[in-house]
Design an enzyme around this catalytic site. Structure first.
Site, PDB file in Angstrom:
ATOM      1  N   SER A 131      32.888  50.788  33.902  1.00 19.08           N
ATOM      2  CA  SER A 131      32.584  52.028  33.183  1.00 19.08           C
ATOM      3  C   SER A 131      31.171  51.978  32.630  1.00 19.08           C
ATOM      4  O   SER A 131      30.672  50.902  32.254  1.00 19.08           O
ATOM      5  CB  SER A 131      33.590  52.158  32.041  1.00 19.08           C
ATOM      6  OG  SER A 131      33.198  53.158  31.141  1.00 19.08           O
ATOM      7  N   TYR A 163      38.740  48.936  24.471  1.00 20.58           N
ATOM      8  CA  TYR A 163      38.713  49.400  25.870  1.00 20.58           C
ATOM      9  C   TYR A 163      37.393  48.992  26.523  1.00 20.58           C
ATOM     10  O   TYR A 163      37.371  48.364  27.590  1.00 20.58           O
ATOM     11  CB  TYR A 163      38.903  50.925  25.955  1.00 20.58           C
ATOM     12  CG  TYR A 163      38.621  51.431  27.346  1.00 20.58           C
ATOM     13  CD1 TYR A 163      39.542  51.253  28.374  1.00 20.58           C
ATOM     14  CD2 TYR A 163      37.396  52.031  27.652  1.00 20.58           C
ATOM     15  CE1 TYR A 163      39.261  51.676  29.670  1.00 20.58           C
ATOM     16  CE2 TYR A 163      37.110  52.462  28.933  1.00 20.58           C
ATOM     17  CZ  TYR A 163      38.041  52.282  29.944  1.00 20.58           C
ATOM     18  OH  TYR A 163      37.755  52.684  31.221  1.00 20.58           O
ATOM     19  N   LYS A 194      36.409  46.108  29.632  1.00 24.08           N
ATOM     20  CA  LYS A 194      35.655  46.314  30.881  1.00 24.08           C
ATOM     21  C   LYS A 194      34.494  45.313  30.971  1.00 24.08           C
ATOM     22  O   LYS A 194      34.224  44.739  32.028  1.00 24.08           O
ATOM     23  CB  LYS A 194      35.122  47.746  30.948  1.00 24.08           C
ATOM     24  CG  LYS A 194      36.200  48.806  31.108  1.00 24.08           C
ATOM     25  CD  LYS A 194      36.869  48.701  32.476  1.00 24.08           C
ATOM     26  CE  LYS A 194      38.054  49.628  32.606  1.00 24.08           C
ATOM     27  NZ  LYS A 194      38.871  49.400  33.803  1.00 24.08           N
TER      28      LYS A 194
END
Ligand code: NAD
Ligand code: WQD
Length: 347
Positions: free
Chosen positions: A124, A149, A153
């Site tokens: 991302s 989150y 990643k």
């Protein structure tokens, strides 16, 4: 190629499964359906007029993975499975690290044992962090992350870089998505968030179809032309095709990072106006304070994907809006036929 697609019943995974089938690949989907419906895969098969193999299972379940690799001759893995709600990740960090980080480690261990070394990972733009200058370029360092989150990643990128450094057999593509929106042009596949959407486009589409009363725009005092945040929105079918292009690159060992975006930033207000123009629906909105963790403006430099993968986002803003609206209009309740709007909330 016979491609394992983890999380293939979800939003990006289902569109990618379709692109893979249309490109002539065979597809095995592994999904635990925690945020998806098998109906998406039924529709993928219908559109492609080809079948795929679906296995209901969890990437954290090593025995399930070993059985899958034993029973199917897999050449490469596209790994979408994961949890993606930023706010939820702050409340449930362990769930996010268990699925996104430990789940990926388990997947890689099973791949290694099975002798499968080609992997495409869903990363991302969030890994660039708040201090990177725009447009983001792949050679910039990973930055601070604002939530578990984003950290998950960033951690997985680091883990995969270490793995390829330890063993030249591995070939990994780390695809950093910007803001995927839109739907398949048939109106049969699209984004189907459970509960109140976190993301802008599904929220706008649900207002248009009458599931939400109005849009709340988080912040109108950013240092942008109209005061609202700027993002790089790309069509989910372009993103899906980026994965097919990345598969071809997996003959080279190493970890290859690519931004997948359009290179163009648009504000929240511009997105609302474009949707209104294409759908001919009015989207009432009100401003609210900034949402914690939001950055004012970022977009991609996607020249590397163009040069090395031959990939560019081909679809424009009007396609993104028209396809979002067609999907939402034809499937007001997503893949579910009935829904109790009071129990899902109407804010
Ligand atoms: P999604 O929730 O629609 O798809 C994820 C899929 O993974 C779902 O079908 C879910 O049921 C499945 N899944 C979750 N945990 C699993 C587990 N433990 N085992 C097996 N299956 C599991 O999300 P999406 O938008 O399609 O995102 C796909 C990937 O792309 C995710 O890794 C996400 O973090 C990443 N990503 C998404 C965006 C975005 O804006 N949508 C942006 C950047 C990166
Ligand atoms: C876009 C803009 C909001 C909803 C997130 C994740 C990122 C990646 C993509 C998964 C922002 C504004 C939104 C609403 C609003 N996800 N907005 N009202 O935040 O750029 O990225 O999704 O990997 O990691 O952080 O996307 O669609 O949530 O927001 O005003 O109801 O729309 O403030 O400016 P974001 P988004």
């Amino acid at each position: 190629m016979n491609v394992l697609v983890t999380g293939g019943a979800g939003y990006i995974g289902s569109h990618t499964a379709l692109s893979l089938l249309e490109a002539g690949h065979d597809v095995v989907v592994l999904d635990n359906l925690c945020n998806a419906s098998q109906e998406s895969l039924r529709r993928v098969e219908e559109i492609a007029d080809r079948s795929l193999t679906f296995i209901e299972g969890d990437i954290r379940d090593r025995a399930c993975l070993d059985q899958l690799f034993n029973e199917h001759s897999i050449h490469a893995v596209i790994h979408f499975a994961g949890l993606k709600a930023v706010g939820e990740s702050v409340e449930q960090p362990l769930a996010y690290y268990a699925t996104n980080v430990a789940g990926t480690v388990t997947l890689c261990q099973a791949m290694q044992q099975a002798g499968v070394f080609r992997l495409v990972f869903s990363s991302s733009a969030t890994v660039y962090g708040p201090d990177a200058p725009v447009p983001y370029q792949e050679n910039m360092p990973r930055g601070r992350t604002a939530n578990p989150y984003g950290t998950s990643k960033s951690m997985v990128e680091q883990i995969l870089e270490d793995v390829v450094r330890s063993d030249q057999s591995w070939s990994v593509a780390l695809l950093r998505y910007f803001n995927p929106i839109g739907a398949h042009p048939s109106g049969r596949l699209g984004e189907d968030p459970q509960g109140i959407p976190n993301n802008l486009m599904p929220y706008i589409a649900q207002v248009a179809v009458g599931r939400r009363e109005s849009l709340t725009i988080f912040g109108n005092d950013y240092a942008t032309t109209d005061g609202t945040c700027i993002r790089d929105y790309l069509h989910v079918m372009d993103l899906a095709e980026g994965h097919v292009s990345a598969l071809d690159r997996l003959t080279l060992s190493g970890a290859h990072i690519y931004n997948l975006g359009t290179g163009q930033g648009l504000s929240v207000i511009q997105m609302v106006e474009a949707f209104e123009r294409i759908s001919e629906c009015s989207i009432p909105y009100q401003f609210a304070p900034r949402r914690e963790g939001d950055l004012d403006a970022f977009w991609a430099d996607s020249n590397k994907a163009d040069a090395e993968l031959g990939w560019q986002a081909r679809r424009g803003l009007d396609d993104m809006m028209a396809d979002t609206w067609r999907w939402q209009r034809q499937n007001p309740n997503g893949y579910r036929t009935n829904i109790n709007t009071t129990s899902e909330g109407t804010s």
